[in-house]
Design a protein around this motif. Structure first.
Motif, PDB file in Angstrom:
ATOM      1  N   LYS A   1      97.277   4.744 -39.952  1.00 41.64           N
ATOM      2  CA  LYS A   1      96.466   3.314 -39.430  1.00 41.64           C
ATOM      3  C   LYS A   1      95.515   3.381 -38.511  1.00 41.64           C
ATOM      4  CE  LYS A   1      99.479   1.233 -42.243  1.00 41.64           C
ATOM      5  NZ  LYS A   1      99.016   0.221 -43.654  1.00 41.64           N
TER       6      LYS A   1
ATOM      7  N   THR B   1      93.235   2.597 -35.256  1.00 42.74           N
ATOM      8  CA  THR B   1      93.396   1.721 -34.409  1.00 42.74           C
ATOM      9  C   THR B   1      92.288   1.727 -33.308  1.00 42.74           C
ATOM     10  OG1 THR B   1      94.894   1.188 -32.376  1.00 42.74           O
ATOM     11  CG2 THR B   1      94.727   3.244 -32.796  1.00 42.74           C
ATOM     12  N   TYR B   2      92.224   0.796 -32.148  1.00 41.33           N
ATOM     13  CA  TYR B   2      91.033   0.756 -31.509  1.00 41.33           C
ATOM     14  C   TYR B   2      90.983   2.083 -30.648  1.00 41.33           C
ATOM     15  CZ  TYR B   2      94.356  -0.151 -27.627  1.00 41.33           C
ATOM     16  OH  TYR B   2      95.409   0.017 -26.636  1.00 41.33           O
TER      17      TYR B   2
ATOM     18  N   ASP C   1      89.676   4.700 -31.952  1.00 40.02           N
ATOM     19  CA  ASP C   1      89.573   5.924 -32.980  1.00 40.02           C
ATOM     20  C   ASP C   1      88.089   5.816 -33.148  1.00 40.02           C
ATOM     21  OD1 ASP C   1      92.124   6.207 -33.062  1.00 40.02           O
ATOM     22  OD2 ASP C   1      92.407   5.240 -35.127  1.00 40.02           O
TER      23      ASP C   1
ATOM     24  N   VAL D   1      85.871   2.736 -33.127  1.00 38.85           N
ATOM     25  CA  VAL D   1      86.422   1.503 -32.954  1.00 38.85           C
ATOM     26  C   VAL D   1      86.757   0.577 -31.875  1.00 38.85           C
ATOM     27  CG1 VAL D   1      88.746   0.076 -34.021  1.00 38.85           C
ATOM     28  CG2 VAL D   1      87.802   2.271 -35.219  1.00 38.85           C
TER      29      VAL D   1
ATOM     30  N   LYS E   1      87.645  -2.444 -28.935  1.00 39.42           N
ATOM     31  CA  LYS E   1      89.024  -3.120 -28.546  1.00 39.42           C
ATOM     32  C   LYS E   1      89.538  -4.097 -29.454  1.00 39.42           C
ATOM     33  CE  LYS E   1      89.816  -0.581 -24.865  1.00 39.42           C
ATOM     34  NZ  LYS E   1      90.957   0.182 -24.924  1.00 39.42           N
TER      35      LYS E   1
ATOM     36  N   GLY F   1      89.103  -3.941 -32.752  1.00 40.16           N
ATOM     37  CA  GLY F   1      89.365  -3.200 -33.968  1.00 40.16           C
ATOM     38  C   GLY F   1      88.299  -3.333 -35.052  1.00 40.16           C
TER      39      GLY F   1
ATOM     40  N   HIS G   1      85.995  -5.233 -39.698  1.00 43.72           N
ATOM     41  CA  HIS G   1      87.241  -5.123 -39.017  1.00 43.72           C
ATOM     42  C   HIS G   1      87.778  -4.020 -39.710  1.00 43.72           C
ATOM     43  CE1 HIS G   1      90.358  -6.267 -36.610  1.00 43.72           C
ATOM     44  NE2 HIS G   1      91.475  -6.198 -37.758  1.00 43.72           N
TER      45      HIS G   1
ATOM     46  N   GLU H   1      90.878  -2.186 -38.005  1.00 51.80           N
ATOM     47  CA  GLU H   1      92.138  -1.920 -37.124  1.00 51.80           C
ATOM     48  C   GLU H   1      93.276  -2.231 -38.079  1.00 51.80           C
ATOM     49  OE1 GLU H   1      94.423  -2.503 -33.082  1.00 51.80           O
ATOM     50  OE2 GLU H   1      92.812  -4.136 -33.803  1.00 51.80           O
TER      51      GLU H   1
ATOM     52  N   ASP I   1     100.238  -1.992 -32.498  1.00 51.76           N
ATOM     53  CA  ASP I   1      99.987  -3.435 -32.308  1.00 51.76           C
ATOM     54  C   ASP I   1      99.674  -3.619 -30.695  1.00 51.76           C
ATOM     55  OD1 ASP I   1      99.836  -3.943 -35.108  1.00 51.76           O
ATOM     56  OD2 ASP I   1     101.854  -4.514 -34.967  1.00 51.76           O
TER      57      ASP I   1
END
Length: 270
Positions: free
Chosen positions: A49, A51-52, A54, A97, A99, A101, A112, A114, A194
């Motif tokens: 997945k 995430t921020y 990335d 990415v 914060k 997302g 979006h 994330e 998360d």
């Protein structure tokens, strides 16, 4: 003859002391598992997945390459005077990415991403780009996949992963295996999900390791392997005992050689 018996017993004791302890053997009892159980262990699903923070590489293609030019930064830029091409930095193809997302994508704007997989991002962008281009194809790659291995590894450190699929066994092999003093029954995986830290425990001496949610590592995972204090002391003690035993054997060998030489010389003089 007594000396020979003594040396034999001493060597036998050392060999027994050097036997591999049971708690360093992986997947104990896996040969006794049924085929159904093995099949269950092999069905571990895996997906990364996003995430921020990335870093994504995203390229768009289509039957008509010119139609997707607005969605791809140009590979070359030409100087204002002359035809000599100037190569554009590869950083122009990458998307960080933020914060929240999101990424900023050409023409489309804020997207979006994330919590999505690479496949889901591709499908989402293809749907958005299809408003401008017929049958676009979007390729998404994760560029900054890394894991950190700490503790009783032979080569601890932070490792960059070329693809986004790495198991705990791959990580152990990459770090040169675990040391003999490592606690293989209580490996810790620290993961962020998360925005919260999660702590998972793994036992790689048990074949159920294949069912663990951390069997496949995710980007930015931290794996910590603690040493076993009792085994560390035992190892130090065994090292000292082996050194003492080696010194005793060497001394006895020298003494035995001297005695044998004296007996031989005495017999020859008689």
């Amino acid at each position: 003859m007594k000396l020979k018996y003594f040396l034999f017993i001493l060597f036998s004791g050392l060999m027994v002391a050097c036997k591999t302890p049971k708690d360093v053997i992986y997947f104990q009892g896996i040969d006794n598992l049924s085929e159904d159980k093995l099949a269950q262990l092999s069905t571990q699903s895996y997906s990364t997945k996003i995430t921020y923070d990335d870093l994504l590489s995203i390229t768009v293609s289509a039957w008509d390459p010119t139609s997707v030019t607005p969605f791809n930064p140009p590979v070359y830029a030409f100087a204002s005077q002359g035809d000599e091409p100037v190569v554009v930095s590869e950083a122009m193809y990458n998307y960080l990415v933020d914060k929240e997302g999101n990424i900023k994508f050409p023409v489309i704007g804020t997207v979006h991403v994330e919590g999505l997989t690479k496949t889901e991002i591709s499908e989402k962008l293809e749907s958005l780009i299809s408003k401008y281009v017929d049958n676009p194809l979007v390729n998404v790659q994760l560029l900054n996949f890394k894991v950190t291995l700490m503790g009783d590894f032979n080569r601890p450190g932070t490792y960059n992963i070329k693809n986004d699929r790495i198991s705990i066994l791959d990580a152990i092999g990459m770090a040169g295996e675990l040391q003999l003093t490592a606690n293989r029954t209580n490996i810790m995986v620290i993961r962020e999900a998360d925005g919260k830290k999660e702590i998972h425990r793994m036992d790689i001496t048990n074949p159920n390791i294949f069912e663990s949610p951390c069997f496949y590592l995710q980007q930015n995972d931290v794996v910590y392997v603690e040493p076993i204090a009792s085994k560390l002391k035992s190892r130090s003690s065994s090292t000292r005992n082996f050194s003492v035993a080696s010194s005793i054997i060497s001394t006895l060998s020298v003494v035995a050689s001297m005695i044998f030489s004296v007996i031989t010389l005495s017999r020859s003089n008689n």
